[in-house]
Write a protein that holds these residues in place. Structure first.
Motif, PDB file in Angstrom:
ATOM      1  N   TYR A 170      -0.555   5.077   7.966  1.00  0.00           N
ATOM      2  CA  TYR A 170      -0.167   4.803   6.572  1.00  0.00           C
ATOM      3  C   TYR A 170      -0.568   5.966   5.668  1.00  0.00           C
ATOM      4  O   TYR A 170       0.169   6.350   4.767  1.00  0.00           O
ATOM      5  N   ARG A 171      -1.743   6.514   5.900  1.00  0.00           N
ATOM      6  CA  ARG A 171      -2.232   7.618   5.058  1.00  0.00           C
ATOM      7  C   ARG A 171      -1.298   8.827   5.153  1.00  0.00           C
ATOM      8  O   ARG A 171      -1.024   9.478   4.149  1.00  0.00           O
ATOM      9  N   THR A 172      -0.798   9.121   6.341  1.00  0.00           N
ATOM     10  CA  THR A 172       0.125  10.251   6.507  1.00  0.00           C
ATOM     11  C   THR A 172       1.395  10.022   5.706  1.00  0.00           C
ATOM     12  O   THR A 172       1.854  10.919   4.986  1.00  0.00           O
ATOM     13  N   PHE A 173       1.948   8.812   5.792  1.00  0.00           N
ATOM     14  CA  PHE A 173       3.162   8.517   5.033  1.00  0.00           C
ATOM     15  C   PHE A 173       2.890   8.536   3.527  1.00  0.00           C
ATOM     16  O   PHE A 173       3.682   9.063   2.747  1.00  0.00           O
ATOM     17  N   LEU A 174       1.764   7.956   3.137  1.00  0.00           N
ATOM     18  CA  LEU A 174       1.423   7.951   1.711  1.00  0.00           C
ATOM     19  C   LEU A 174       1.226   9.385   1.210  1.00  0.00           C
ATOM     20  O   LEU A 174       1.671   9.721   0.110  1.00  0.00           O
ATOM     21  N   ASN A 175       0.604  10.235   2.022  1.00  0.00           N
ATOM     22  CA  ASN A 175       0.423  11.640   1.624  1.00  0.00           C
ATOM     23  C   ASN A 175       1.767  12.336   1.429  1.00  0.00           C
ATOM     24  O   ASN A 175       1.945  13.118   0.491  1.00  0.00           O
ATOM     25  N   GLN A 176       2.723  12.065   2.322  1.00  0.00           N
ATOM     26  CA  GLN A 176       4.052  12.673   2.193  1.00  0.00           C
ATOM     27  C   GLN A 176       4.732  12.203   0.907  1.00  0.00           C
ATOM     28  O   GLN A 176       5.290  12.997   0.164  1.00  0.00           O
ATOM     29  N   VAL A 177       4.677  10.907   0.663  1.00  0.00           N
ATOM     30  CA  VAL A 177       5.280  10.358  -0.556  1.00  0.00           C
ATOM     31  C   VAL A 177       4.549  10.905  -1.774  1.00  0.00           C
ATOM     32  O   VAL A 177       5.166  11.284  -2.774  1.00  0.00           O
ATOM     33  N   TRP A 178       3.241  10.950  -1.681  1.00  0.00           N
ATOM     34  CA  TRP A 178       2.414  11.420  -2.798  1.00  0.00           C
ATOM     35  C   TRP A 178       2.746  12.865  -3.152  1.00  0.00           C
ATOM     36  O   TRP A 178       2.920  13.204  -4.312  1.00  0.00           O
ATOM     37  N   GLU A 179       2.815  13.714  -2.127  1.00  0.00           N
ATOM     38  CA  GLU A 179       3.116  15.136  -2.366  1.00  0.00           C
ATOM     39  C   GLU A 179       4.501  15.315  -2.967  1.00  0.00           C
ATOM     40  O   GLU A 179       4.692  16.105  -3.885  1.00  0.00           O
ATOM     41  N   SER A 180       5.475  14.571  -2.463  1.00  0.00           N
ATOM     42  CA  SER A 180       6.838  14.745  -2.967  1.00  0.00           C
ATOM     43  C   SER A 180       7.017  14.111  -4.338  1.00  0.00           C
ATOM     44  O   SER A 180       7.837  14.561  -5.136  1.00  0.00           O
ATOM     45  N   GLY A 181       6.220  13.083  -4.641  1.00  0.00           N
ATOM     46  CA  GLY A 181       6.391  12.392  -5.916  1.00  0.00           C
ATOM     47  C   GLY A 181       5.262  12.623  -6.899  1.00  0.00           C
ATOM     48  O   GLY A 181       5.193  11.969  -7.935  1.00  0.00           O
ATOM     49  N   LEU A 182       4.375  13.569  -6.604  1.00  0.00           N
ATOM     50  CA  LEU A 182       3.206  13.794  -7.456  1.00  0.00           C
ATOM     51  C   LEU A 182       3.593  14.166  -8.877  1.00  0.00           C
ATOM     52  O   LEU A 182       3.040  13.637  -9.834  1.00  0.00           O
ATOM     53  N   LYS A 183       4.562  15.051  -9.032  1.00  0.00           N
ATOM     54  CA  LYS A 183       4.979  15.464 -10.372  1.00  0.00           C
ATOM     55  C   LYS A 183       5.560  14.278 -11.133  1.00  0.00           C
ATOM     56  O   LYS A 183       5.228  14.054 -12.299  1.00  0.00           O
ATOM     57  N   ASP A 184       6.401  13.497 -10.464  1.00  0.00           N
ATOM     58  CA  ASP A 184       6.983  12.319 -11.124  1.00  0.00           C
ATOM     59  C   ASP A 184       5.903  11.315 -11.522  1.00  0.00           C
ATOM     60  O   ASP A 184       5.925  10.774 -12.631  1.00  0.00           O
ATOM     61  N   ALA A 185       4.948  11.096 -10.624  1.00  0.00           N
ATOM     62  CA  ALA A 185       3.861  10.158 -10.932  1.00  0.00           C
ATOM     63  C   ALA A 185       3.026  10.678 -12.095  1.00  0.00           C
ATOM     64  O   ALA A 185       2.681   9.913 -13.009  1.00  0.00           O
ATOM     65  N   SER A 186       2.747  11.971 -12.090  1.00  0.00           N
ATOM     66  CA  SER A 186       1.986  12.582 -13.183  1.00  0.00           C
ATOM     67  C   SER A 186       2.745  12.461 -14.505  1.00  0.00           C
ATOM     68  O   SER A 186       2.152  12.136 -15.537  1.00  0.00           O
ATOM     69  N   ASP A 187       4.040  12.711 -14.447  1.00  0.00           N
ATOM     70  CA  ASP A 187       4.858  12.593 -15.669  1.00  0.00           C
ATOM     71  C   ASP A 187       4.844  11.168 -16.202  1.00  0.00           C
ATOM     72  O   ASP A 187       4.757  10.953 -17.419  1.00  0.00           O
TER      73      ASP A 187
END
Length: 191
Positions: A170-187
């Motif tokens: 789960y952590r690997t998948f969450l990291n992938q999603v997190w990295e790809s969506g980090l800017k959107d989440a930050s915004d």
């Protein structure tokens, strides 16, 4: 003309010459004093300009340093908040019901089959019973239970020869999603 008259005339002439010298000296003194005053004023203006320039430079530097400190504090606070969101997302996934984890493990094994046709599957201690149940299905008969490992959930699949391993935790998948969506989440959080 008597001696007294000559002496008086010499004295008068001396007095006039002395007055002329004194007046000339006073005029010269005034010229020198005026020139000195002007030079002092120039120096004062130059010094004042230098002081103002240096003061302005120091103030600019201090303001920039203060802005940098504030920005760093804001970024640290934002990072802390993003770390909290990440941890809460992972915690939410981990606390999902057993049916969710069974579906996830089944789906992840199907995905792993495309990369490793036969091998050992490891999981978190919480998912051991679920994984063993899923591995009993004929669809996954090429896989055996590997071991219990320290992951938050999901599976790690390793080929029988140990040459290939896929990490579907789960952590690997969450990291992938997190990295790809980090800017959107930050915004979303800080806009």
């Amino acid at each position: 003309m008597g001696l007294d008259a000559v002496i008086a005339e010499i004295k008068e002439k001396g007095r006039k010459e002395a007055e002329a010298i004194i007046q000339e000296g006073s005029a010269r003194k005034e010229e020198i004093m005026n020139a000195a005053r002007q030079e002092v004023e120039k120096i004062q203006l130059t010094v004042r300009d230098e002081v103002e320039k240096n003061l302005s430079h120091i103030i600019s530097q201090e303001e920039a340093a203060a802005h940098l400190i504030v920005k760093r504090q804001i970024l640290n606070a934002q990072k802390d908040l993003m770390d909290q969101v990440y941890r809460q997302a992972l915690d939410k996934i981990i606390t999902m019901p057993e049916s969710f984890h069974e579906e996830a493990i089944t789906s992840l094994l199907r995905k792993a089959k495309q990369e490793i046709a036969k091998g050992r599957v490891s999981c978190a201690a919480r998912d051991e019973k679920i994984l063993k149940k899923v591995l009993n299905e004929s669809e996954f008969s090429a896989y055996t239970f590997g071991s219990v490992i320290e992951i938050d959930g999901g599976i790690i699949v390793e080929s029988d020869d140990g040459q290939l391993q896929v990490d579907y935790s789960y952590r690997t998948f969450l990291n992938q999603v997190w990295e790809s969506g980090l800017k959107d989440a930050s915004d979303c959080l800080f806009a």
